[in-house]
Design an enzyme around this catalytic site. Sequence first.
Site, PDB file in Angstrom:
ATOM      1  N   THR A   1     -59.266  51.129 115.899  1.00 46.45           N
ATOM      2  CA  THR A   1     -58.479  50.146 116.715  1.00 46.45           C
ATOM      3  C   THR A   1     -57.370  50.821 117.385  1.00 46.45           C
ATOM      4  O   THR A   1     -56.805  52.063 116.925  1.00 46.45           O
ATOM      5  CB  THR A   1     -57.810  49.112 115.830  1.00 46.45           C
ATOM      6  OG1 THR A   1     -59.001  48.466 115.115  1.00 46.45           O
ATOM      7  CG2 THR A   1     -56.934  47.976 116.612  1.00 46.45           C
ATOM      8  N   GLY A  31     -62.559  40.546 113.972  1.00 48.23           N
ATOM      9  CA  GLY A  31     -61.332  40.833 113.088  1.00 48.23           C
ATOM     10  C   GLY A  31     -60.146  40.329 113.811  1.00 48.23           C
ATOM     11  O   GLY A  31     -60.399  39.431 114.488  1.00 48.23           O
ATOM     12  N   ASP A  32     -59.038  40.777 113.356  1.00 44.69           N
ATOM     13  CA  ASP A  32     -57.813  40.275 113.970  1.00 44.69           C
ATOM     14  C   ASP A  32     -57.165  40.833 115.416  1.00 44.69           C
ATOM     15  O   ASP A  32     -56.850  40.021 116.287  1.00 44.69           O
ATOM     16  CB  ASP A  32     -56.719  40.671 113.086  1.00 44.69           C
ATOM     17  CG  ASP A  32     -56.419  42.054 112.902  1.00 44.69           C
ATOM     18  OD1 ASP A  32     -57.379  42.912 112.767  1.00 44.69           O
ATOM     19  OD2 ASP A  32     -55.116  42.577 113.415  1.00 44.69           O
ATOM     20  N   GLY A  55     -59.164  43.299 108.900  1.00 46.35           N
ATOM     21  CA  GLY A  55     -58.923  42.156 109.724  1.00 46.35           C
ATOM     22  C   GLY A  55     -58.822  40.933 109.118  1.00 46.35           C
ATOM     23  O   GLY A  55     -57.782  39.925 109.549  1.00 46.35           O
TER      24      GLY A  55
END
Lengths: 133, 185
Positions: A1, A31-32, A55
């Site tokens: 990320t 995920g987040d 996440g």
Amino acid sequence: TVGAVALDKNGNLAAATSTGGMTDKKFGRIGDSPIIGAGTYANNNTVAVSCTGWGEFFIRNVVAYDLSAMMEYKGLSVQQAGKNVIKKVGDMGGDGGLIALDKKGNMAMPFNTEGMYRGAVTKDGKIEIGIYK
Amino acid sequence: SSYVLVVHGGAGTILKKNMTPEKEAAYKAALTKALQTGYKILNSGGSSLDAVEATVRVLEDDSLFNAGKGAVFTHEGRNELDAAIMDGKTRSAGAVAGVTTVRNPISAARAVMEKSEHVMMVGPGADKFAKEAGLEIVDPSYFRTESRWRDLQRILREDSIKAAHSNATVQPEKLGIKNRDYKFG
């Protein structure tokens, strides 16, 4: 990320996050990173935040918004609020980190796992790079 | 110091024990390039929104990081990309998830924010929207790197060996999915 948070000359904050997700993920897991308030958030009254890590835990803790809320409602500094939200993630068994930049140019980069690649630049153009563990 | 731009390049992508001086230099150079790109915009009076988008695009285009080119593979062997952007001034936000053809997902997220009435789009619809918004579309193979492919093959091999030698059901760890130290970002 990967992610970035910035403060411009007009005092406006912004946050951005981009990811390939998790190796070997199935079933369209997300995920987040793309979830506003979990992995990405910006509010001129408080802070801009971009997260990286496990996440599921960042989603459950609504980490990016939680950090902003702690600053807005409790008056915490970006460093203290950042420390608090990463502790919440760690206490649940998750890991990761975040970058945060407040409206005054104070930043925080708390984390609880290895392999944290970080960089920052000051108003004067001084660049700092670190790979933290 | 008063900071104007901060970046991150991943979590757990490379453990310290696997880091060579050459790799470390490459990561530092990439992060420096990203910071310089964003700083140039900010220093010339550009917006924080433009700065974060341009900065993240540099990292997406660099195969060292798990975003854009060089992203990790799903179980099915695809690169599925997610991105989000938010403007602190207006609290406008945009996000895409599971896109496979837009070269820079962060720009797709910004297009969702600025060119639609929505906040989040997913899958083929988000790819289609990005194309119609005029963003650069690439073949999914653009995102593939050999090292990420090998990572997936190793994990699949390890999982199949475990399955062959155990009848036990793998229990999720705490409240999350099974943790893997080798989650590669």
